[in-house]
Enzyme design. Structure first.
Site, PDB file in Angstrom:
ATOM      1  CG  PHE A  62      -1.390  -1.480   1.563  1.00 28.00           C
ATOM      2  CD1 PHE A  62      -2.422  -2.074   0.389  1.00 28.00           C
ATOM      3  CD2 PHE A  62      -1.387  -1.991   2.706  1.00 28.00           C
ATOM      4  CE1 PHE A  62      -2.929  -3.197   0.903  1.00 28.00           C
ATOM      5  CE2 PHE A  62      -1.762  -3.342   2.980  1.00 28.00           C
ATOM      6  CZ  PHE A  62      -2.703  -3.874   2.317  1.00 28.00           C
ATOM      7  CG  HIS A  63       4.201   1.377   1.214  1.00 27.50           C
ATOM      8  ND1 HIS A  63       5.432   0.804   1.729  1.00 27.50           N
ATOM      9  CD2 HIS A  63       3.244   1.824   2.113  1.00 27.50           C
ATOM     10  CE1 HIS A  63       4.913   0.528   2.624  1.00 27.50           C
ATOM     11  NE2 HIS A  63       3.823   1.066   3.145  1.00 27.50           N
ATOM     12  N   PRO A  64       2.064   3.148  -3.125  1.00 28.62           N
ATOM     13  CG  PRO A  64      -0.381   3.734  -3.875  1.00 28.62           C
ATOM     14  CD  PRO A  64       0.410   3.213  -2.671  1.00 28.62           C
TER      15      PRO A  64
END
Length: 538
Positions: free
Chosen positions: A473-475
């Protein structure tokens, strides 16, 4: 139609910081447009409540990327915050800045003002660190950073012993003198409650008379007049409205929505926009390109001692920890499931860590393909360790599929498309097994449950990674910062190339992904952006 000095699109990690800093002197009028609603939600306030927010459409965009060949054709679930505070209201609370050299890389790429020495003052200004102030961290800032060493599960401390047994130093502060080693994560929590960007920044700003926040306001287009961004068109509860900006518009809608809004407004890859009938105002192939993200895979072991599984799965366990939390704001619900972790080098010849590991004193069944994205706690005592690569080389893209703002963009992650990323994760899972084989941890293990002892060769390990790995969840980097318009979307001053009066300030501007969790660095972007905006508009 209303006019403000500044219009901010998105009340997320960076947008909330911007609203507070731009309005602090009382001279500037600021409008914040947020597509989601209020964050007055018990599950947001309770730290471990993010499990309930993981798929809740009331607070979550619930994006679905395209089937990914690198992940065996699976479709990952991409939660992003659609609520005041953005993803800082629904994330797993780990407060991690990144490796110092990550920011020096930004500066070396021509982004003057973004080296570690440049961003450290902003990081320190954000923090009220429970561990105290020193050369790297600070107290008195808006975001309370909790030290959970005394509250962490006993198995988490055995994880630290295992790391030491393998030669990893114990690291008391991953945001301090160095990142390498194992330690207890710092969490943005105060008195057992989440401290989101909305809590720390937006709520104080909203008490000022010069800040207006409109929730359920979905930005649909940036209005550009004679090469200058003049206003934002948005839908508010189904009604079309326009907000004008005397000085600047700042997009802080995140790594998915910021490039989406630019493309809808005619700023982006010209061929794509013309194919959708959108007039091209400023052609830039980098809008939505360069998508980067951390991929992780978890290994799970059955334990011979009680773990959090017993409390998180049974009705009586839930009742016990729920009552404890309500009465005392302590216990497992007052923390993240990721209580410990570390950074290591898979090759001693490397100059800095290339892998991040996570320890969880519980284990959970991965989501079934096509089923719920929520993990189910295993029915036996277990714990898990996960690993992700710090600086993946694989690149994806975000491209609108329709001129309709209500339609989500196409998200092509291309996870593990670079062979280097594949082999790093293979090395990473082999290290997890070395951790499990240490004297410190092996005495608590009955057997490896996922993927199981039969998975041994590099080919088998990679196949398992493709079958089970997913986003952390680190775009980032879809509106990449670069002084050269041929290489990025915004300048080192975060101004959109080719359009005046328009900036982007969120994780999408990262020139490259950082080593570790991205929320703290995104707030830092908001802090630095406000400084630059105020300087440039004096």
């Amino acid at each position: 139609m209303k006019t403000f000095d500044y219009v901010i699109v998105g009340a997320g990690s960076a947008g909330c910081v911007l609203a507070e800093r731009l309005s602090a002197d009382g001279r500037n009028s600021v409008l914040v447009l947020e597509a989601g609603g209020s964050d007055h939600n018990f599950w947001i306030r309770m730290p471990l409540g993010y499990a309930k927010c993981f798929t809740d459409p009331e607070v979550n965009w619930n994006y679905k990327p395209e089937p990914d060949p690198g992940l065996g054709g699976r479709v990952n679930h991409w939660p992003r915050g659609k609520v005041l505070g953005g993803s800082s209201s629904i994330n797993a609370l780990v407060w991690m800045r990144g490796h110092a050299s990550d920011f020096d890389d930004w500066r070396a790429a021509g982004n003057i003002g973004w080296g570690y020495d440049d961003v450290l003052p902003a990081f320190r200004a954000l923090e009220d660190n429970e561990a105290g102030a020193d050369q790297w961290r600070a107290t008195g800032g808006p975001v309370h950073i909790a030290d959970i060493r005394r509250m962490a599960h006993p198995l988490t401390h055995r994880f630290l012993d295992a790391g030491a047994e393998l030669g990893l130093p114990r690291n008391p502060d991953f945001n301090g003198a160095g990142q390498e080693g194992v330690g207890i994560y710092q969490l943005n929590i105060a008195h057992g409650r989440r401290v989101s960007a909305a809590d720390a920044f937006l709520r104080p700003a909203m008490r000022r008379g010069n800040v207006e926040v409109i929730t359920h306001a979905v930005a649909t287009k940036i209005l550009v007049e004679n090469g200058r961004a003049a206003g934002v068109e948005f839908l508010h509860r189904g009604e079309k409205a326009v907000a004008q900006a005397r000085r600047e518009i700042v997009l802080s809608a995140g790594s998915i929505a910021s490039p989406q809004l630019l493309q809808l407004s005619g700023i982006g890859p010209g061929e794509v926009l013309r194919g959708l009938g959108i007039p091209v105002i400023s052609g830039n192939r980098h809008v939505g390109a360069n998508l980067q993200d951390h991929q992780s895979v978890n290994y799970a072991w059955r334990a011979n001692v009680p773990t959090l599984n017993r409390l998180l799965r049974s009705w009586w366990g839930k009742a016990f920890i729920g009552g404890r939390y309500v009465l005392t704001r302590t216990g497992p619900l007052a923390m993240s499931v990721n209580q410990g972790g570390g950074f290591l080098r898979s090759d001693p010849a490397l100059s800095r860590p290339n892998l991040q590991i996570y320890f969880q004193a519980n284990s959970a069944v991965p989501p079934r393909p096509g089923g719920s994205a929520i993990r189910e706690i295993d029915p036996w005592p277990g714990f898990a360790m996960g690993v992700s690569n710090c600086r993946p080389r694989s690149r994806g893209e975000i491209v609108i599929a329709s001129p309709d703002p209500a339609q989500p963009p196409r998200i092509a992650v291309n996870a593990l498309s670079d062979p280097h990323d594949q082999m790093e994760l293979v090395a990473g899972v082999r290290f997890l097994r070395r951790m499990a084989a240490t004297q410190a941890l092996s005495r608590f293990i009955v057997e490896e449950m996922r993927p199981g002892a039969s998975v041994q060769t590099d080919e088998q390990l990679l196949a398992d990674i493709r079958a089970r790995a997913g986003t952390v969840f680190h775009p980032v980097s879809t509106c990449r910062m670069s002084p050269d318009q041929d290489k990025g979307v915004v300048s080192p001053r975060l101004a959109v190339h080719g359009i005046s009066g328009l900036r982007v300030a969120d994780a999408s501007v990262f020139p490259s992904i950082i080593s570790g969790n991205t929320n703290a660095a995104t707030m830092m972007i908001g802090w630095k952006a406000a400084e630059m905006i105020l300087e440039d508009n004096r």
